[in-house]
Design a protein around this motif. Structure first.
Motif, mmCIF file in Angstrom:
data_model
loop_
_atom_site.group_PDB
_atom_site.id
_atom_site.type_symbol
_atom_site.label_atom_id
_atom_site.label_comp_id
_atom_site.label_asym_id
_atom_site.label_seq_id
_atom_site.Cartn_x
_atom_site.Cartn_y
_atom_site.Cartn_z
ATOM 1 N N GLU A 1 0.867 -1.411 0.016
ATOM 2 C CA GLU A 1 0.130 0.250 0.031
ATOM 3 C C GLU A 1 0.844 1.265 0.030
ATOM 4 N N ARG A 2 2.095 1.156 0.182
ATOM 5 C CA ARG A 2 2.832 2.333 0.154
ATOM 6 C C ARG A 2 3.636 2.692 -1.093
ATOM 7 N N GLY A 3 3.441 1.619 -2.130
ATOM 8 C CA GLY A 3 4.006 1.794 -3.450
ATOM 9 C C GLY A 3 5.019 0.847 -3.741
ATOM 10 N N PRO A 4 5.411 0.890 -5.067
ATOM 11 C CA PRO A 4 6.355 -0.088 -5.680
ATOM 12 C C PRO A 4 7.698 0.049 -5.524
ATOM 13 N N VAL A 5 8.448 -1.196 -5.390
ATOM 14 C CA VAL A 5 9.972 -1.048 -5.403
ATOM 15 C C VAL A 5 10.262 -2.122 -6.719
ATOM 16 N N THR A 6 11.071 -1.980 -7.389
ATOM 17 C CA THR A 6 11.511 -2.777 -8.646
ATOM 18 C C THR A 6 13.242 -3.083 -8.229
ATOM 19 N N TYR A 7 13.095 -4.615 -8.521
ATOM 20 C CA TYR A 7 14.756 -5.018 -8.220
ATOM 21 C C TYR A 7 15.017 -6.034 -9.222
ATOM 22 N N SER A 8 16.293 -6.453 -9.194
ATOM 23 C CA SER A 8 16.749 -7.617 -10.164
ATOM 24 C C SER A 8 17.803 -8.173 -9.400
ATOM 25 N N VAL A 9 18.412 -9.245 -9.832
ATOM 26 C CA VAL A 9 19.469 -9.750 -9.254
ATOM 27 C C VAL A 9 20.614 -10.525 -10.226
ATOM 28 N N VAL A 10 21.907 -9.816 -9.989
ATOM 29 C CA VAL A 10 22.713 -10.141 -11.001
ATOM 30 C C VAL A 10 23.924 -10.921 -10.361
ATOM 31 N N LYS A 11 24.109 -11.959 -11.007
ATOM 32 C CA LYS A 11 25.508 -12.608 -10.382
ATOM 33 C C LYS A 11 27.026 -12.045 -10.599
ATOM 34 N N SER A 12 27.520 -12.122 -9.500
ATOM 35 C CA SER A 12 28.920 -11.588 -9.765
ATOM 36 C C SER A 12 30.048 -12.557 -10.370
ATOM 37 N N ILE A 13 31.003 -12.225 -10.625
ATOM 38 C CA ILE A 13 32.000 -12.930 -11.129
ATOM 39 C C ILE A 13 32.660 -13.778 -9.959
ATOM 40 N N VAL A 14 32.638 -13.168 -8.572
ATOM 41 C CA VAL A 14 33.104 -13.775 -7.583
ATOM 42 C C VAL A 14 32.349 -14.616 -7.108
ATOM 43 N N GLY A 15 32.804 -15.967 -6.866
ATOM 44 C CA GLY A 15 32.078 -17.150 -6.171
ATOM 45 C C GLY A 15 30.497 -17.072 -6.282
ATOM 46 N N ASN A 16 30.042 -17.153 -5.134
ATOM 47 C CA ASN A 16 28.776 -17.266 -4.877
ATOM 48 C C ASN A 16 28.131 -15.679 -4.705
#
Ligand code: ENO
Ligand code: FE2
Length: 437
Positions: free
Chosen positions: A142-157
């Motif tokens: 009810e307070r609004g939207p948040v957009t996100y995305s998850v990218v994998k780094s070159i470092v391990g996990n």
């Protein structure tokens, strides 16, 4: 053109026992629990101390469907945002704003950054060949939207969540129940921790250049020279008797510094550096190789918490049960060390009692400008000898101290040797650690 970052938002941990880590963060490290997301399938707890925010995620048991598949089935590529209002909480997402890695050991594996535009960052990074674990996804309440995305780094996990919360009116993130300010316990003033000072990655030998290039190309990170005479290619090399370490540091350019002025980016906000550590060939058992062995992959070895008063923070934390590494007594009795500590305005006894290390740097151009760096390192937080925290107080010094690193390295070495002796009589490290924490 790289995807530019606005600021670090939080760092997330994935652990098998969230309650235990949560208990340590609150009672020992004086963080406050300020938001929770508890669903049938997930447990995510957010803690704050100054601007430093950790999210502790409880690792789930292996299920048939991986979370990435699950996200793709639920919200990813879905034009409709995921609603997480009080009554229609989305229980299918185990780990909101992150991925749920089925990683065999506890690990600190996500550094989340705020970005200007998630869709734009996504397409920029994808064009540069980046691997995404979650495509742009919108979550709203009810307070609004948040957009996100998850990218994998070159470092391990390691992964990076990129998030845009500028349209969100709430104080944290949709899906989390925020604990009202009035209900939070009073801030502990004895530990004036203000922000994350640096994040140290451990990487395999000879991989530093690859890691630096990746962050430079994708996020516009820039080299930060730890020492003024540091060699561009070699980095800061600590190679002294039993210590063999190559350190290289990077900092990220906030959008405003890159000439893109955003009202929401304050240049004066403290920034967090990234340090890459690799061990040099021909070393015996050491902290960096032990991390790689016990963590099973490169990753985040430690995080430096900036404090305005390291002595008071160390005393309060030690009193609350935090175990710190202490350098050998010889560190404080070395010729000139007591005088150096006194000249820095500290008491050698207090520093010695608390295991605090002090390094002095003379500014290149003038002997008037003496800079100090005070550091203190905790013993590993998890069952394995992997992740630890550091307290750091900077009096003008921006880099890292060679003397401090050597002292840390030796105290860890001594700790590991003791463990080998102990474990012959008493069983595994895990048994010892659970007694300690
Ligand atoms: O000195 C610091 O705080 C660093 O972050 C450098 C560093 C990196 C890796 C180590 O195993 C020990 C020290
Ligand atoms: Fe550090």
């Amino acid at each position: 053109m790289a995807a530019l970052l606005k600021r670090l938002h939080h760092i997330s941990l994935h652990v098998s026992n969230a309650e235990k880590v949560a208990g340590d963060l609150v009672s020992k490290f004086k963080f406050s629990l300020f938001a929770t997301r508890l669903t049938d399938t997930s447990r995510q707890l957010a803690f704050r101390k100054g601007a430093a925010v950790f999210i502790v995620n409880e690792r789930q048991n292996q299920s048939g469907v991986s979370l990435n598949e699950e996200l793709r089935l639920t919200d990813a590529f879905d034009p409709h945002p995921v609603n997480v209002g009080k009554n229609d909480r989305d229980n299918s997402i185990k780990c909101l704003y992150d991925v749920s890695p089925h990683y065999p050991v506890d690990s600190v594996s996500n550094v989340c950054f705020e970005v200007e535009d998630v869709e734009r960052s996504f397409s920029t990074l994808r064009n540069l060949g980046c691997n995404f674990m979650v495509p742009p996804t919108t979550v709203q309440d009810e307070r609004g939207p948040v957009t996100y995305s998850v990218v994998k780094s070159i470092v391990g996990n390691v992964c990076h969540t990129l998030i845009d919360r500028t349209k969100y009116k709430g104080s944290f993130l949709p899906g989390f129940d925020v604990i009202e300010k009035d209900c939070l316990p009073e801030e502990d003033l004895s530990c004036p921790i203000t922000h994350f000072d640096h994040i140290t990655y451990v990487c395999p030998k000879k991989s530093t250049h690859q890691v630096m290039s990746w962050y430079e190309k994708l996020f516009g990170f820039q080299r930060f020279f730890i020492k003024s005479d540091e060699d561009v290619d070699e980095g800061f090399v600590v190679n002294h008797k039993d210590v063999g370490l190559r350190l290289t540091a990077m900092e990220y350019w906030k959008c405003s510094e890159a000439g893109i002025t955003l009202p929401s980016v304050d240049k004066k906000e403290p920034d967090c550096k990234f340090v890459i550590a690799e061990s040099l060939p021909g070393q015996g058992k050491n902290q960096v190789d032990t991390f790689l062995e016990q963590h099973g992959a490169p990753g985040i070895q430690h995080i430096g918490l900036y404090t305005k008063d390291i002595v008071s923070s160390a005393q309060a934390m030690a009193h609350a049960g935090v175990q710190f590494f202490s350098p050998p007594d010889a560190y404080y009795t070395e010729v000139g060390k007591q005088q150096e500590i006194e000249e820095a305005g500290h008491s050698p006894q207090l520093l010695a009692q608390n295991g605090i290390l002090l390094d002095t740097d003379l500014c290149q151009d003038t002997t008037e400008n003496i800079q100090h760096l005070l550091q203190l390192f905790t013993k590993p937080l998890f069952a394995e000898d992997t992740f630890f925290l550091e307290l750091i107080e900077r009096r003008g010094a921006t880099g890292f101290g060679e003397g401090n690193i050597r002292a840390l390295w030796r105290s860890v070495q001594a700790h590991m040797e003791n463990q080998t002796v102990d474990s012959q009589g008493e069983g595994s490290k895990k048994t010892m650690q659970s007694g300690q924490y």
